[in-house]
Design a protein around this motif. Structure first.
Motif, PDB file in Angstrom:
ATOM      1  N   GLU A   6       0.967  -1.312  -0.101  1.00  0.00           N
ATOM      2  CA  GLU A   6       0.077   0.201  -0.008  1.00  0.00           C
ATOM      3  C   GLU A   6       0.963   1.296   0.023  1.00  0.00           C
ATOM      4  N   LYS A   7       0.404   2.341  -0.417  1.00  0.00           N
ATOM      5  CA  LYS A   7       1.108   3.495  -0.410  1.00  0.00           C
ATOM      6  C   LYS A   7       0.274   4.521   0.540  1.00  0.00           C
ATOM      7  N   PRO A  26       5.084  -2.959   2.618  1.00  0.00           N
ATOM      8  CA  PRO A  26       4.517  -4.423   2.550  1.00  0.00           C
ATOM      9  C   PRO A  26       3.266  -4.388   3.726  1.00  0.00           C
ATOM     10  N   LEU A  27       2.392  -5.224   3.305  1.00  0.00           N
ATOM     11  CA  LEU A  27       1.274  -5.419   4.293  1.00  0.00           C
ATOM     12  C   LEU A  27       1.292  -7.026   4.677  1.00  0.00           C
ATOM     13  N   GLY A  28       1.137  -7.055   5.913  1.00  0.00           N
ATOM     14  CA  GLY A  28       0.837  -8.560   6.280  1.00  0.00           C
ATOM     15  C   GLY A  28       2.375  -9.219   6.598  1.00  0.00           C
ATOM     16  N   GLY A  29       2.483 -10.547   7.031  1.00  0.00           N
ATOM     17  CA  GLY A  29       3.384 -11.036   7.179  1.00  0.00           C
ATOM     18  C   GLY A  29       4.371 -10.654   8.206  1.00  0.00           C
ATOM     19  N   VAL A  38      -2.654  -0.259   9.280  1.00  0.00           N
ATOM     20  CA  VAL A  38      -2.945   0.492   8.165  1.00  0.00           C
ATOM     21  C   VAL A  38      -4.316   1.206   8.286  1.00  0.00           C
ATOM     22  N   SER A  39      -5.214   0.753   8.818  1.00  0.00           N
ATOM     23  CA  SER A  39      -6.390   1.475   9.279  1.00  0.00           C
ATOM     24  C   SER A  39      -5.953   2.946  10.161  1.00  0.00           C
ATOM     25  N   SER A  40      -5.037   2.687  11.092  1.00  0.00           N
ATOM     26  CA  SER A  40      -4.661   3.825  11.979  1.00  0.00           C
ATOM     27  C   SER A  40      -3.976   5.217  10.939  1.00  0.00           C
ATOM     28  N   LEU A  41      -3.206   4.342  10.228  1.00  0.00           N
ATOM     29  CA  LEU A  41      -2.497   5.531   9.378  1.00  0.00           C
ATOM     30  C   LEU A  41      -3.427   6.266   8.178  1.00  0.00           C
ATOM     31  N   ASP A  47      -6.404   8.684   2.670  1.00  0.00           N
ATOM     32  CA  ASP A  47      -5.896   7.764   1.609  1.00  0.00           C
ATOM     33  C   ASP A  47      -4.945   8.558   1.080  1.00  0.00           C
ATOM     34  N   TRP A  48      -3.953   7.596   0.079  1.00  0.00           N
ATOM     35  CA  TRP A  48      -3.047   7.975  -0.836  1.00  0.00           C
ATOM     36  C   TRP A  48      -3.421   8.932  -1.905  1.00  0.00           C
TER      37      TRP A  48
END
Length: 125
Positions: A6-7, A26-29, A38-41, A47-48
């Protein structure tokens, strides 16, 4: 195995790496951001938006609008300065007339006092 990315509109530190705004994060892992992060950002920074390249058009429109507003304010300032100058000249004229009237009143008061003294002296009172 593909990694989702995600950006974001903000610099993100993920693990020991730092990602500038607009760089894929990178997301997850093991080394990616969690869904909560991600939700917090997104909640805090939105949104980007596509970065400065996509915002250049709206930015130039905004600059043009600000320039037009600035020009309007300058024109209004110039008009107000002209009006202030005219008011200052009018004030000077009125002050000059007032001073002349004060002098005339003093001359008249002195003349009335002289005539009253002469009238009292002529009657023998």
């Amino acid at each position: 195995m593909s990694t989702k990315t995600e950006k974001f509109n903000v610099t993100v530190k993920c693990g020991n790496k730092t990602y500038a705004p607009g760089k894929p994060v990178p997301l997850g892992g093991k080394y990616g951001l969690s869904d909560e992060e991600v939700s917090s950002l997104r909640a805090n920074f939105g949104d980007w938006t596509g970065g400065p390249e996509s915002g250049a058009q709206s930015q130039s429109t905004e600059v043009a609008n600000l320039q037009a507003t600035l020009d309007t304010i300058r024109d209004e300032r110039d008009m107000l300065l002209d009006r202030a100058s005219e008011a200052e000249q009018d004030l000077h004229k009125v002050t000059k007339e007032r001073d002349q009237l004060l002098d005339d009143n003093k001359v008249l008061a002195d003349r009335v006092a002289t005539l009253e003294a002469a009238a009292k002296g002529g009657d023998g009172k």
